[in-house]
Design an enzyme around this catalytic site. Structure first.
Site, PDB file in Angstrom:
ATOM      1  CE1 TYR A 178      -5.766  21.317  38.302  1.00 17.79           C
ATOM      2  CE2 TYR A 178      -6.573  23.728  38.937  1.00 17.79           C
ATOM      3  CZ  TYR A 178      -5.548  22.755  38.923  1.00 17.79           C
ATOM      4  OH  TYR A 178      -4.104  22.760  39.644  1.00 17.79           O
ATOM      5  NE  ARG A 179     -14.076  16.759  33.875  1.00 15.33           N
ATOM      6  CZ  ARG A 179     -13.768  15.413  34.309  1.00 15.33           C
ATOM      7  NH1 ARG A 179     -12.670  15.027  33.503  1.00 15.33           N
ATOM      8  NH2 ARG A 179     -14.380  14.650  35.149  1.00 15.33           N
ATOM      9  CD1 TRP A 192      -9.787  21.004  43.109  1.00 17.23           C
ATOM     10  CD2 TRP A 192      -9.661  22.989  42.300  1.00 17.23           C
ATOM     11  NE1 TRP A 192     -10.449  21.891  44.088  1.00 17.23           N
ATOM     12  CE2 TRP A 192     -10.162  22.958  43.525  1.00 17.23           C
ATOM     13  CE3 TRP A 192      -9.288  24.288  41.840  1.00 17.23           C
ATOM     14  CZ2 TRP A 192     -10.451  24.452  44.141  1.00 17.23           C
ATOM     15  CZ3 TRP A 192      -9.378  25.371  42.343  1.00 17.23           C
ATOM     16  CH2 TRP A 192     -10.369  25.246  43.467  1.00 17.23           C
ATOM     17  N   GLY A 197      -2.409  21.228  42.256  1.00 13.60           N
ATOM     18  CA  GLY A 197      -2.295  22.419  43.098  1.00 13.60           C
ATOM     19  C   GLY A 197      -3.654  23.170  43.640  1.00 13.60           C
ATOM     20  CG  ASP A 289     -11.248  12.274  31.443  1.00 18.49           C
ATOM     21  OD1 ASP A 289     -10.290  13.016  30.999  1.00 18.49           O
ATOM     22  OD2 ASP A 289     -11.527  12.726  32.816  1.00 18.49           O
TER      23      ASP A 289
HETATM   24  C1  LIG Z   1      -6.622  19.100  28.045  1.00 17.30           C
HETATM   25  C2  LIG Z   1      -6.345  18.899  29.346  1.00 17.30           C
HETATM   26  C3  LIG Z   1      -7.234  18.821  30.387  1.00 17.30           C
HETATM   27  C4  LIG Z   1      -7.265  18.564  31.793  1.00 17.30           C
HETATM   28  N1  LIG Z   1      -8.111  18.501  32.668  1.00 17.30           N
HETATM   29  C5  LIG Z   1      -7.789  18.155  34.118  1.00 17.30           C
HETATM   30  C6  LIG Z   1      -8.833  18.267  35.009  1.00 17.30           C
HETATM   31  O1  LIG Z   1     -10.036  18.379  34.443  1.00 17.30           O
HETATM   32  N2  LIG Z   1      -8.464  18.129  36.212  1.00 17.30           N
HETATM   33  C7  LIG Z   1      -7.050  18.028  36.564  1.00 17.30           C
HETATM   34  O2  LIG Z   1      -6.854  17.645  37.815  1.00 17.30           O
HETATM   35  N3  LIG Z   1      -6.338  17.912  35.823  1.00 17.30           N
HETATM   36  C8  LIG Z   1      -6.497  18.140  34.366  1.00 17.30           C
HETATM   37  N4  LIG Z   1      -5.549  17.995  33.381  1.00 17.30           N
HETATM   38  C9  LIG Z   1      -4.124  17.959  34.011  1.00 17.30           C
HETATM   39  C10 LIG Z   1      -3.508  18.946  34.619  1.00 17.30           C
HETATM   40  O3  LIG Z   1      -3.601  20.221  34.059  1.00 17.30           O
HETATM   41  C11 LIG Z   1      -2.046  18.752  35.056  1.00 17.30           C
HETATM   42  O4  LIG Z   1      -1.992  17.746  35.999  1.00 17.30           O
HETATM   43  C12 LIG Z   1      -1.410  20.165  35.584  1.00 17.30           C
HETATM   44  O5  LIG Z   1       0.078  19.856  35.719  1.00 17.30           O
HETATM   45  C13 LIG Z   1      -2.030  20.637  36.873  1.00 17.30           C
HETATM   46  O6  LIG Z   1      -1.482  21.678  37.262  1.00 17.30           O
HETATM   47  P1  LIG Z   1      -0.989  21.656  38.873  1.00 17.30           P
HETATM   48  O7  LIG Z   1       0.146  20.625  38.951  1.00 17.30           O
HETATM   49  O8  LIG Z   1      -0.466  23.065  39.115  1.00 17.30           O
HETATM   50  O9  LIG Z   1      -2.350  21.316  39.782  1.00 17.30           O
HETATM   51  C14 LIG Z   1      -5.804  18.345  31.982  1.00 17.30           C
HETATM   52  C15 LIG Z   1      -4.723  18.465  31.169  1.00 17.30           C
HETATM   53  C16 LIG Z   1      -5.067  18.650  29.814  1.00 17.30           C
HETATM   54  C17 LIG Z   1      -3.998  18.790  28.818  1.00 17.30           C
HETATM   55 MN   LIG Z   2       1.244  23.862  39.796  1.00 16.11          MN
END
Ligand SMILES: Cc1cc2nc3c(=O)[nH]c(=O)nc-3n(C[C@H](O)[C@H](O)[C@H](O)COP(=O)(O)O)c2cc1C
Ligand SMILES: [Mn+2]
Length: 488
Positions: A178-179, A192, A197, A289
């Site tokens: 998450y950025r 997030w 998650g 984005d």
């Molecule tokens: C380069 C990149 C940046 C991302 N930035 C975000 C972000 O800022 N916020 C977010 O919610 N997901 C972001 N994502 C997507 C999440 O990393 C992805 O949905 C991941 O499955 C989240 O994990 P979780 O299911 O455990 O929450 C990004 C993905 C990539 C590849």
């Molecule tokens: Mn997860």
């Protein structure tokens, strides 16, 4: 042997001609994006900016900035140490195909597989390179070459972090990418999105009512598979580090943080320790984005830095998103290939799937199925709308098993041919990606499924369905034989 850390991966990339060093003192504000975007769109290498600087702050950063490290098929294969992403899919298929052993011999055969599985659990170790330097009191983000990616960005953003939290509900770990927008040298945003998650953990903090703060650890830079695990849409409560261990075939080693009760990959480059607070929610964004548009300002928790640990010689890893295709396309592609066997476990009728770059993941999934009963295509759409990650798909196009989903010309040709639009389009409502800018409400909107399969009488289609035009094989063979001599 899995890469022991990011440095080892960088060396490998360099040996393979997949990395270029950039001695030019590029500005972290916009210049690194412009250079990387050109290289990325041209299918070029990973870049190691050796002397990033910031005209805005006057900083000349001591640590190099690595970007586009996973930005090609080749580099993704190198990261996962496979000849083809299909090899990963096959390992997962093998795992899922495990049947209960029937006789003694079967049991004996299963043993190595099971003990192999056991060896992928994350392992706690006493020390790690990421704690060679510990900055508890003077922790600051000022020494990190954090980029401002696009002109209208609300600030500088850490774009490729592994955000680690523990569920206040059940103590389980989550790791997500998450950025993080830099507000000042000790505070950032924590973006997030509500379906992710980290956000779920934060909600449980509120529900538990036991405290207002939740500890967070952020790992910046690690071996490539561990880094990739942060973007995988795993089911809730499935530990990303366990999955990373399976993918790299060696467990992820974890070391206890200095100031918070969390563990981080011992081989990380940099770790930010801190907390988020239910009473400190701030405006985050805008941010250029991966849709190719800015995601607008919204409210997210603020992350407070309490301690920074790092290697003596850290590499700062960044990535940019923007108009496709970019590095994240390759991450999405790897996710698509790795998850196909899991998809198929739930939906054996699925033959293949494809997320074209232009669909920026959540806008379009093309899926081919072996159709067996009336309404089958719609069953598959609804199933996809119920899966983690894939639930956001705004359009799903379902085609027959013999359509090559990665061939967009074939998909478009057959899909446009096979639909009676009013009959074959399934609209539904549900949660949509928080990045979605066209939906009627934030995170809530409509989705469309297109049933582009052959229609059956049992589905009410009583007219004859025509055959696809194909040349007579004998004639083809004859002409093939004389083709050269025709000199056309
Ligand atoms: C380069 C990149 C940046 C991302 N930035 C975000 C972000 O800022 N916020 C977010 O919610 N997901 C972001 N994502 C997507 C999440 O990393 C992805 O949905 C991941 O499955 C989240 O994990 P979780 O299911 O455990 O929450 C990004 C993905 C990539 C590849
Ligand atoms: Mn997860």
């Amino acid at each position: 042997m899995a890469y022991k850390d990011l440095h080892e991966f960088v060396k490998r990339l360099e040996r393979e001609g997949e990395l270029k060093r950039v001695p030019f003192a590029a500005d972290v504000d916009l210049e690194i994006t412009e250079i990387t975007d050109r290289v990325s769109k041209a299918g070029g290498p990973a870049l190691l900016f050796e002397k990033p600087r910031s005209a805005k702050s006057g900083a000349e950063f001591a640590m190099p900035l690595l970007i586009n490290m996973l930005g090609s098929k080749k580099r993704m294969e190198l990261a996962l140490e496979v000849d083809s992403l299909e090899d990963v899919a096959r390992r997962i298929e093998d795992l899922l195909d495990m049947k209960p052993p029937e006789g003694f011999l079967d049991k004996v055969r299963l043993l190595p597989k099971l003990s192999e599985l056991g060896s992928f659990f994350p392992k706690s170790v006493r020390s790690g390179a990421v704690q060679e330097v510990v900055e508890p009191d003077n922790a600051s983000l000022a020494s990190l070459p954090i980029m401002k990616c696009w002109p209208q960005d609300g600030g500088n953003f850490i774009t490729f972090p592994l955000v680690i939290t523990r569920s206040p509900k059940n103590g389980r770990r989550n790791v997500g990418c998450y950025r993080m927008q830099v507000y000042d040298s000790r505070t950032t945003g924590m973006h997030w999105q509500i379906h992710k998650g980290g956000a779920e953990h934060f909600r449980w903090l509120e529900r538990q009512g036991k405290g207002r703060r939740m500890e967070v650890a952020v790992a910046l830079g690690a071996d490539p598979v561990t880094m990739l695990s942060g973007v995988l849409p795993l089911p809730e409560d499935l530990d990303e580090f366990l999955f990373a261990g399976f993918l790299r075939q060696e467990s992820v080693e974890l070391v206890k943080c200095h100031s918070v009760d969390l563990e981080v990959p011992a081989n990380s480059e940099i770790v930010l320790e801190g907390y988020v607070d239910l009473d400190d929610i701030r405006v985050e964004g805008p941010f250029g984005d991966h849709t190719g548009y800015y995601s607008l300002e919204d409210k997210f928790p603020a992350f407070h830095l309490t301690c920074l640990t790092r290697r003596r010689d850290p590499i700062y890893v960044s990535t940019i998103v923007g108009p496709p295709p970019m590095e994240d396309y390759w991450m999405g592609h790897a996710v698509e290939r790795i998850f196909l066997p899991l998809f198929r476990k739930q939906m054996p009728e699925v033959v293949d799937m494809h997320m074209p770059a232009e669909g920026v993941f959540h806008n379009l999934i093309i899926v081919s199925i072996r159709k067996s009963y009336p309404g089958h295509a719609r069953k598959v759409m609804h199933a996809i709308w119920g899966l983690p990650g894939a639930m956001f798909s705004k359009c799903i196009v379902v085609v027959d098993h013999d359509v090559d989903v990665s061939n967009l010309r074939e998909v478009a040709w057959k899909a446009f041919n096979h639909i009676d639009p009013e009959r074959d389009i399934q609209f539904t409502l549900g949660p949509v990606d928080q990045l979605e800018h066209a939906s009627r409400l934030p995170s809530f909107g409509s989705k469309m499924g297109v049933d582009a399969t052959t229609k059956w009488p049992s589905e009410g289609f009583t007219r004859p369905w025509p055959d696809e035009i194909k040349m007579d094989p004998e004639v083809k063979k004859k002409i093939e034989g004389i083709w050269k001599s025709l000199n056309l």
